[in-house]
Scaffold this motif. Structure first.
Motif, PDB file in Angstrom:
ATOM      1  N   VAL A  82       0.902  -1.207   0.059  1.00  0.00           N
ATOM      2  CA  VAL A  82       0.102  -0.076   0.013  1.00  0.00           C
ATOM      3  C   VAL A  82       0.984   1.395  -0.029  1.00  0.00           C
ATOM      4  O   VAL A  82       1.655   1.733   0.994  1.00  0.00           O
ATOM      5  CB  VAL A  82      -0.906  -0.154   1.140  1.00  0.00           C
ATOM      6  CG1 VAL A  82      -1.902   1.338   0.984  1.00  0.00           C
ATOM      7  CG2 VAL A  82      -1.802  -1.317   1.526  1.00  0.00           C
ATOM      8  N   ILE A  83       0.663   2.039  -1.180  1.00  0.00           N
ATOM      9  CA  ILE A  83       1.587   3.361  -1.189  1.00  0.00           C
ATOM     10  C   ILE A  83       0.814   4.483  -0.621  1.00  0.00           C
ATOM     11  O   ILE A  83      -0.371   4.588  -0.900  1.00  0.00           O
ATOM     12  CB  ILE A  83       1.846   3.652  -2.744  1.00  0.00           C
ATOM     13  CG1 ILE A  83       2.638   2.637  -3.247  1.00  0.00           C
ATOM     14  CG2 ILE A  83       2.616   4.735  -2.722  1.00  0.00           C
ATOM     15  CD1 ILE A  83       2.996   2.933  -4.848  1.00  0.00           C
ATOM     16  N   GLY A  84       1.360   5.165   0.576  1.00  0.00           N
ATOM     17  CA  GLY A  84       0.408   5.752   1.594  1.00  0.00           C
ATOM     18  C   GLY A  84       0.034   5.155   2.430  1.00  0.00           C
ATOM     19  O   GLY A  84      -1.122   5.737   3.013  1.00  0.00           O
ATOM     20  N   ILE A 113       4.038  -1.828   3.546  1.00  0.00           N
ATOM     21  CA  ILE A 113       3.473  -0.421   3.408  1.00  0.00           C
ATOM     22  C   ILE A 113       4.710   0.460   2.931  1.00  0.00           C
ATOM     23  O   ILE A 113       5.758   0.115   3.368  1.00  0.00           O
ATOM     24  CB  ILE A 113       3.024   0.454   4.751  1.00  0.00           C
ATOM     25  CG1 ILE A 113       1.660  -0.323   5.033  1.00  0.00           C
ATOM     26  CG2 ILE A 113       2.997   1.731   4.713  1.00  0.00           C
ATOM     27  CD1 ILE A 113       1.136  -0.064   6.535  1.00  0.00           C
ATOM     28  N   TYR A 114       4.427   1.374   1.775  1.00  0.00           N
ATOM     29  CA  TYR A 114       5.408   2.252   1.341  1.00  0.00           C
ATOM     30  C   TYR A 114       4.996   3.643   1.762  1.00  0.00           C
ATOM     31  O   TYR A 114       3.730   3.778   1.227  1.00  0.00           O
ATOM     32  CB  TYR A 114       5.748   2.211   0.062  1.00  0.00           C
ATOM     33  CG  TYR A 114       6.524   3.167  -0.534  1.00  0.00           C
ATOM     34  CD1 TYR A 114       7.640   3.565  -0.093  1.00  0.00           C
ATOM     35  CD2 TYR A 114       6.211   3.940  -1.571  1.00  0.00           C
ATOM     36  CE1 TYR A 114       8.463   4.802  -0.258  1.00  0.00           C
ATOM     37  CE2 TYR A 114       6.750   5.068  -1.951  1.00  0.00           C
ATOM     38  CZ  TYR A 114       7.880   5.616  -1.389  1.00  0.00           C
ATOM     39  OH  TYR A 114       8.598   6.570  -1.872  1.00  0.00           O
ATOM     40  N   HIS A 121       2.885 -10.318   9.214  1.00  0.00           N
ATOM     41  CA  HIS A 121       2.071 -10.207   8.062  1.00  0.00           C
ATOM     42  C   HIS A 121       2.140  -8.766   7.554  1.00  0.00           C
ATOM     43  O   HIS A 121       1.402  -8.307   6.730  1.00  0.00           O
ATOM     44  CB  HIS A 121       0.671 -10.229   8.284  1.00  0.00           C
ATOM     45  CG  HIS A 121       0.324 -11.967   8.124  1.00  0.00           C
ATOM     46  ND1 HIS A 121      -0.281 -12.342   7.220  1.00  0.00           N
ATOM     47  CD2 HIS A 121       0.368 -12.809   9.079  1.00  0.00           C
ATOM     48  CE1 HIS A 121      -0.525 -13.697   7.317  1.00  0.00           C
ATOM     49  NE2 HIS A 121       0.077 -13.856   8.293  1.00  0.00           N
ATOM     50  N   LEU A 122       3.020  -7.777   8.340  1.00  0.00           N
ATOM     51  CA  LEU A 122       2.808  -6.346   8.100  1.00  0.00           C
ATOM     52  C   LEU A 122       4.276  -5.709   8.257  1.00  0.00           C
ATOM     53  O   LEU A 122       4.856  -6.038   9.196  1.00  0.00           O
ATOM     54  CB  LEU A 122       1.710  -5.586   8.751  1.00  0.00           C
ATOM     55  CG  LEU A 122       1.544  -4.115   8.447  1.00  0.00           C
ATOM     56  CD1 LEU A 122       0.593  -4.048   7.045  1.00  0.00           C
ATOM     57  CD2 LEU A 122       0.995  -3.234   9.495  1.00  0.00           C
ATOM     58  N   GLU A 123       4.705  -4.980   7.168  1.00  0.00           N
ATOM     59  CA  GLU A 123       5.731  -4.415   7.532  1.00  0.00           C
ATOM     60  C   GLU A 123       5.891  -2.929   6.578  1.00  0.00           C
ATOM     61  O   GLU A 123       5.263  -2.910   5.501  1.00  0.00           O
ATOM     62  CB  GLU A 123       7.110  -5.028   7.026  1.00  0.00           C
ATOM     63  CG  GLU A 123       8.549  -4.488   7.181  1.00  0.00           C
ATOM     64  CD  GLU A 123       9.518  -4.989   6.553  1.00  0.00           C
ATOM     65  OE1 GLU A 123      10.642  -4.405   6.832  1.00  0.00           O
ATOM     66  OE2 GLU A 123       9.430  -5.861   6.049  1.00  0.00           O
ATOM     67  N   ALA A 124       6.135  -1.816   7.417  1.00  0.00           N
ATOM     68  CA  ALA A 124       6.132  -0.560   6.907  1.00  0.00           C
ATOM     69  C   ALA A 124       7.490  -0.005   6.357  1.00  0.00           C
ATOM     70  O   ALA A 124       8.284  -0.398   7.307  1.00  0.00           O
ATOM     71  CB  ALA A 124       5.506   0.358   7.641  1.00  0.00           C
ATOM     72  N   VAL A 172      -2.999   4.989  -2.222  1.00  0.00           N
ATOM     73  CA  VAL A 172      -4.032   5.629  -1.724  1.00  0.00           C
ATOM     74  C   VAL A 172      -3.197   6.957  -0.825  1.00  0.00           C
ATOM     75  O   VAL A 172      -3.428   6.990   0.511  1.00  0.00           O
ATOM     76  CB  VAL A 172      -4.638   4.653  -0.472  1.00  0.00           C
ATOM     77  CG1 VAL A 172      -3.778   4.123   0.575  1.00  0.00           C
ATOM     78  CG2 VAL A 172      -6.024   5.328  -0.098  1.00  0.00           C
ATOM     79  N   ILE A 173      -2.675   7.772  -1.608  1.00  0.00           N
ATOM     80  CA  ILE A 173      -1.935   9.036  -1.064  1.00  0.00           C
ATOM     81  C   ILE A 173      -3.290   9.987  -1.093  1.00  0.00           C
ATOM     82  O   ILE A 173      -4.167   9.940  -1.535  1.00  0.00           O
ATOM     83  CB  ILE A 173      -0.802   9.584  -2.006  1.00  0.00           C
ATOM     84  CG1 ILE A 173      -1.422   9.724  -3.254  1.00  0.00           C
ATOM     85  CG2 ILE A 173       0.399   8.451  -1.852  1.00  0.00           C
ATOM     86  CD1 ILE A 173      -0.540  10.622  -4.104  1.00  0.00           C
ATOM     87  N   GLY A 174      -2.813  11.247  -0.243  1.00  0.00           N
ATOM     88  CA  GLY A 174      -3.817  12.313  -0.297  1.00  0.00           C
ATOM     89  C   GLY A 174      -4.077  12.947  -1.759  1.00  0.00           C
ATOM     90  O   GLY A 174      -2.948  12.885  -2.505  1.00  0.00           O
TER      91      GLY A 174
END
Ligand SMILES: NC(=O)c1ccc[n+]([C@@H]2O[C@H](COP(=O)([O-])OP(=O)(O)OC[C@H]3O[C@@H](n4cnc5c(N)ncnc54)[C@H](O)[C@@H]3O)[C@@H](O)[C@H]2O)c1
Length: 409
Positions: free
Chosen positions: A21-23, A45-46, A80-83, A99-101
């Motif tokens: 997920v970008i953002g 997450i990036y 299951h998650l890493e940012a 999903v950036i602003g």
């Protein structure tokens, strides 16, 4: 229309993750990443915010979202998650969700290049066979622009537009309960989007990208116009010394056709206003209903102060504003009309004091007791549950009826 073309079907090999997920440290990106991870996906997450990435990796939410922190801890513990702030993360998954602003600028112009620019920053890591899913609310035509952009990079990547429709504060239930709108130009893209969002819900609504882009904007604009209608009716009743909330409750009682009339109150936050302006710009600024809604909703703080001026000598008074978040129960101050109210009052009143039990990002806020003690007049700007049952001998302007004593000002 969705083309019969099957497009890219080859999924890249040797991927560490299912979804990136970008953002993904933002208000909608993080709940989405958590939802996928909690449903067993390996999620990356990036995000460009170092602070938010560090906060997420340490198991804390960068903002309040009920039910999210326990899921965050669970999915981190399960691996299951890493940012990360490293754009290389983008190359590690089959599904890349953006999903950036997408705010409008200070002159209310949409920025059609926000998503292409963000993708430009990590384009070197995109790879053939990925499905690129736009989740931000976009100016209509951005999906086609991104399709052109990835084709120009020589990449065999399907593009989908699957808009986010949760409300902040309800993300961790709504992500599993609301139908997911999915769209792509090709059947392969649609099938792959179906397979990803099918992890969250069986209720999927398929549209073309152009329909889905408008569906998202229409949803927010519809809500914004409904709030504006209620706010205008509020002002009309109030001008005649009548309590809009008594009228609204009375007319809606056992009368389903009026049951969706909202209460009066600030229609604020990062989405409704800006998406109404996006749609207006898309329609060559020919959107009288949208612009009227903007004038009414953005005008409500001005109206409140105007009414207070008629009753009180504001110049000699300290006014206390209760609730600086854009809505009840939230810690989010983005596009909050409480701050517009503060600016107007700062010009008219002797002093303005502000308080909020949820907001943590404003050093000027004072404890509630101090504001209650030091103010001559109070305005409830965000109807946080904490204010229900508030006892004070000071006059209170309460257009939300948070105190249950009527909404007349
Ligand atoms: N907030 C809501 O309730 C809501 C609901 C539905 C849809 N949306 C839409 O979702 C989108 C995101 O909104 P939000 O409220 O989550 O915004 P946000 O500002 O909370 O989150 C955006 C995140 O993107 C990160 N970011 C910005 N530029 C980046 C880049 N180039 N690369 C990687 N990361 C980047 C930011 O650091 C931030 O963490 C918007 O289009 C909004 O209209 C929002």
């Amino acid at each position: 229309m969705i083309s019969r073309r099957y497009g890219v079907t080859k999924v890249p090999d040797l991927l560490d993750r299912d979804v990136v997920v970008i953002g993904g440290c933002g208000h909608v990106g993080l709940p989405l990443a958590l939802a996928f991870a909690d449903r067993g996906a390996r999620v990356g997450i990036y995000d460009v915010s170092e602070t938010a990435v560090a906060t997420v990796n340490s198991g804390r939410m960068p903002f309040a979202e009920p039910g999210a922190e326990e899921v965050l801890r669970r999915v981190l513990a399960a691996g299951h998650l890493e940012a990360s702030v490293d754009p290389a993360m983008v190359g590690s998954a089959e599904y890349v969700v953006v999903v950036i602003g997408t705010p409008v600028d200070e002159h209310l112009n949409p920025d059609q290049s926000a998503i292409p620019k963000a993708l430009g920053g990590c384009a070197g890591y995109l790879r053939d066979g990925q499905l690129l899913i736009l989740r931000s609310t976009v100016f209509p035509g951005v999906t086609a622009l991104v399709e052109k952009m990835v084709a120009g990079l020589g990449l065999q990547i399907e593009v989908a537009f699957c808009p986010e429709r949760i409300a902040e504060g309800k993300a961790m239930t709504e992500l599993f309960e609301l139908p997911q709108i999915i769209s792509s130009r090709t059947l392969a893209g649609t099938d792959r989007a179906r397979s990803l969002f099918g992890r969250l819900t069986s209720k999927l609504v398929v549209m073309s990208p152009e329909e889905a882009e408008l569906a998202k904007l229409f949803t927010n604009v519809w809500r914004y116009i409904k709030f504006a209608t209620a706010n205008q009716l509020y002002m009309m009743a109030n001008e005649r010394g009548l309590d809009f909330e008594r009228i609204r409750q009375g007319l809606a009682e056992d009368y389903p056709r009026a049951a969706d009339m909202p209460a009066a109150g600030f229609a604020a936050g990062p989405c409704l206003f800006k998406d109404t302006m996006q749609l207006a710009a898309f329609n060559h600024n020919n959107f009288p209903l949208g612009h009227a809604a903007m004038a009414v909703n953005e005008g409500l703080p001005l109206y409140i102060v105007h009414r207070l001026e008629q009753r009180f000598d504001l110049a000699s008074m300290t006014v206390g504003i209760l609730g600086m978040a854009f809505k009840a129960g939230s810690d989010d101050t983005r596009s909050s009309l409480s701050y517009k109210l503060k600016r107007i009052l700062a010009f008219k009143a002797d002093a303005v004091l502000c308080t909020d039990p949820h907001v943590t990002t404003d050093a000027a806020l004072l404890p509630l007791d101090e504001v209650l003690d030091s103010s001559d007049l109070l305005v409830i700007a965000a109807p946080h549950p904490e204010y229900r049952g508030l006892v004070t001998d000071k006059p209170v302007a309460d257009i939300w009826d948070a105190l249950g004593q009527g909404v007349r000002i």
